[in-house]
Design a protein around this motif. Structure first.
Motif, PDB file in Angstrom:
ATOM      1  N   VAL A 177      81.904  20.552  38.368  1.00 49.45           N
ATOM      2  CA  VAL A 177      81.018  20.266  39.351  1.00 49.45           C
ATOM      3  C   VAL A 177      80.682  18.690  38.919  1.00 49.45           C
ATOM      4  N   GLU A 178      81.069  17.907  40.077  1.00 49.41           N
ATOM      5  CA  GLU A 178      80.993  16.685  39.954  1.00 49.41           C
ATOM      6  C   GLU A 178      79.725  16.265  40.985  1.00 49.41           C
ATOM      7  N   TYR A 179      78.962  15.481  40.571  1.00 48.97           N
ATOM      8  CA  TYR A 179      77.830  15.128  41.436  1.00 48.97           C
ATOM      9  C   TYR A 179      77.903  14.193  42.668  1.00 48.97           C
ATOM     10  N   MET A 180      77.282  14.342  43.773  1.00 47.38           N
ATOM     11  CA  MET A 180      77.582  13.709  44.972  1.00 47.38           C
ATOM     12  C   MET A 180      76.693  12.557  45.146  1.00 47.38           C
ATOM     13  N   THR A 181      76.847  11.486  44.478  1.00 45.85           N
ATOM     14  CA  THR A 181      75.664  10.363  44.362  1.00 45.85           C
ATOM     15  C   THR A 181      75.449   9.666  45.828  1.00 45.85           C
ATOM     16  N   ASP A 182      76.209   9.987  46.767  1.00 46.49           N
ATOM     17  CA  ASP A 182      75.950   9.451  48.021  1.00 46.49           C
ATOM     18  C   ASP A 182      75.271  10.458  49.024  1.00 46.49           C
ATOM     19  N   HIS A 183      74.811  11.599  48.426  1.00 41.60           N
ATOM     20  CA  HIS A 183      74.297  12.526  49.417  1.00 41.60           C
ATOM     21  C   HIS A 183      72.902  12.204  49.669  1.00 41.60           C
ATOM     22  N   PRO A 184      72.318  12.184  51.037  1.00 43.16           N
ATOM     23  CA  PRO A 184      71.151  11.819  51.298  1.00 43.16           C
ATOM     24  C   PRO A 184      69.870  12.490  50.932  1.00 43.16           C
ATOM     25  N   ALA A 185      69.844  13.758  50.420  1.00 42.74           N
ATOM     26  CA  ALA A 185      68.984  14.585  50.149  1.00 42.74           C
ATOM     27  C   ALA A 185      68.718  14.503  48.610  1.00 42.74           C
ATOM     28  N   CYS A 186      69.799  14.583  47.869  1.00 40.46           N
ATOM     29  CA  CYS A 186      69.837  14.784  46.465  1.00 40.46           C
ATOM     30  C   CYS A 186      70.240  13.471  45.820  1.00 40.46           C
ATOM     31  N   GLU A 187      70.875  12.706  46.268  1.00 42.15           N
ATOM     32  CA  GLU A 187      71.057  11.482  45.663  1.00 42.15           C
ATOM     33  C   GLU A 187      72.116  11.547  44.328  1.00 42.15           C
ATOM     34  N   GLY A 188      72.775  12.597  44.248  1.00 40.61           N
ATOM     35  CA  GLY A 188      73.413  13.024  43.077  1.00 40.61           C
ATOM     36  C   GLY A 188      72.865  13.756  42.117  1.00 40.61           C
ATOM     37  N   ALA A 189      71.591  14.230  42.414  1.00 36.68           N
ATOM     38  CA  ALA A 189      70.913  15.161  41.572  1.00 36.68           C
ATOM     39  C   ALA A 189      71.033  16.800  41.908  1.00 36.68           C
ATOM     40  N   LEU A 190      70.972  17.725  40.876  1.00 35.09           N
ATOM     41  CA  LEU A 190      71.033  18.914  41.458  1.00 35.09           C
ATOM     42  C   LEU A 190      69.942  19.710  40.243  1.00 35.09           C
ATOM     43  N   CYS A 191      69.357  20.711  40.684  1.00 35.26           N
ATOM     44  CA  CYS A 191      68.298  21.438  39.850  1.00 35.26           C
ATOM     45  C   CYS A 191      69.215  22.314  39.097  1.00 35.26           C
ATOM     46  N   PRO A 192      68.502  23.133  38.040  1.00 38.71           N
ATOM     47  CA  PRO A 192      69.221  23.941  37.257  1.00 38.71           C
ATOM     48  C   PRO A 192      69.924  25.224  38.025  1.00 38.71           C
ATOM     49  N   LYS A 193      69.438  25.720  38.963  1.00 40.39           N
ATOM     50  CA  LYS A 193      70.475  26.498  39.991  1.00 40.39           C
ATOM     51  C   LYS A 193      71.577  25.813  40.376  1.00 40.39           C
ATOM     52  N   GLY A 194      71.607  24.720  41.038  1.00 45.08           N
ATOM     53  CA  GLY A 194      72.742  24.172  41.256  1.00 45.08           C
ATOM     54  C   GLY A 194      73.549  23.708  40.201  1.00 45.08           C
ATOM     55  N   ASN A 195      73.223  23.389  39.128  1.00 45.55           N
ATOM     56  CA  ASN A 195      73.995  23.104  37.855  1.00 45.55           C
ATOM     57  C   ASN A 195      74.537  24.398  37.557  1.00 45.55           C
ATOM     58  N   ALA A 196      74.251  25.438  37.722  1.00 42.76           N
ATOM     59  CA  ALA A 196      74.766  26.670  37.203  1.00 42.76           C
ATOM     60  C   ALA A 196      75.641  27.602  38.336  1.00 42.76           C
ATOM     61  N   VAL A 197      75.928  26.840  39.083  1.00 46.62           N
ATOM     62  CA  VAL A 197      76.791  27.360  40.631  1.00 46.62           C
ATOM     63  C   VAL A 197      78.019  28.010  39.857  1.00 46.62           C
ATOM     64  N   LEU A 198      78.680  27.147  39.011  1.00 41.80           N
ATOM     65  CA  LEU A 198      79.929  28.257  38.555  1.00 41.80           C
ATOM     66  C   LEU A 198      79.815  29.280  38.155  1.00 41.80           C
TER      67      LEU A 198
END
Length: 278
Positions: A31-52
């Motif tokens: 997973v690579e962070y999407m730093t230009d995303h308006p809602a998360c600005e590249g951040a993910l919570c533990p659930k998002g980081n565990a998507v794989l």
């Protein structure tokens, strides 16, 4: 084979955080962070980081399975669709279209849910439901009556412009962690954060005022706060006159309700209710 970055959205909650899946040989490997995303600005919570962990889990259902004795065997999509269609037709013929029920999902997009209800109507069934009805039916009714639509009318980023955030019936730092980033930005800018929750939670940790109400006394707290706002003349009369209906009915509802009664029902000292209302 070259590695690809495939843009995607986190499926776990309604915030809709963006990220890139690192795909190699048809399989997501990172997973690579999407730093230009308006809602998360590249951040993910533990659930998002565990998507794989879910995406590549060995028990993830990837194709139709049909029960054969005590086991399930793989079948083709064509066979699965035929089984479903024949089952629907059989029950319509035997019991009528009202015997069918259709359950849509908030994991689907609007178009997919629309097609689900179209299928139900086409087959003559009035029974269409959604998994979100249980948890969101009160919010849909409340938001629809107050704001005219059963969904939020502001964008997530606008939270940072708040002067006061009142969280009741929510533990957003756990349920929607990225929301807490925007709430924290508002707090850093001087906003007051009030949390009404019987429990001590990670959301209450960021509160300037934590009202540990008795379970089930949410409405009593709100009535107590409204009583203070009305009695102390804190209401925005111009806004109420221009944009609200039913205010006289609200005044009638509050006429025989006291701050002391609110304190008794909620277990919150009257002074804290007053502080929250002000």
């Amino acid at each position: 084979m070259s590695t690809q970055l495939v843009p995607s959205l986190c499926p776990y909650c309604a915030v809709g955080c963006g990220y890139y899946l690192v795909v190699e040989k048809g399989k997501a490997i990172g997973v690579e962070y999407m730093t230009d995303h308006p809602a998360c600005e590249g951040a993910l919570c533990p659930k998002g980081n565990a998507v794989l962990e879910v995406l590549n889990h060995e028990e993830r259902l990837q194709y139709p399975l049909k029960r054969a004795g005590d086991e399930f065997v793989r079948i083709s999509w064509e066979e699965a669709l035929d089984l479903a269609a024949n089952g629907l037709a059989r029950n319509i013929k035997k019991h009528g279209p009202e015997s069918l029920g259709f359950l849509a999902s908030s994991r689907c997009n609007n178009e997919e849910n629309y097609l689900m209800q179209k299928l139900a109507r086409f087959l003559g069934s009035p029974h269409v439901d959604n998994c979100a009805r249980l948890c969101h039916s009160p919010t849909v009714v409340g938001l629809g009556a107050v704001l005219g639509t059963g969904a939020m009318t502001n964008n997530l980023i606008d939270l940072q412009n708040s002067k006061c955030i009142f969280a009741i019936g929510t533990n957003f730092t756990e349920a929607h962690p990225i929301v807490s980033r925007w709430a924290q930005k508002a707090k850093d800018n001087g906003a007051t954060v009030i949390v009404a929750d019987p429990r001590i939670t990670s959301t209450s940790w960021m509160a300037d005022l934590h009202l540990r109400i008795n379970p089930g006394s949410d409405i009593d707290l709100l009535r107590g706060m409204m009583k203070v706002i009305v009695d102390e003349g804190l209401a925005d009369k111009k806004f109420i006159d221009e944009r609200n209906e039913g205010f006289e009915e609200l005044l009638a509802n509050l006429s025989d309700f006291s701050l002391e009664k609110a304190a008794e029902l909620t277990g919150i000292p009257a002074g804290q209710i007053v502080k929250a209302a002000r």
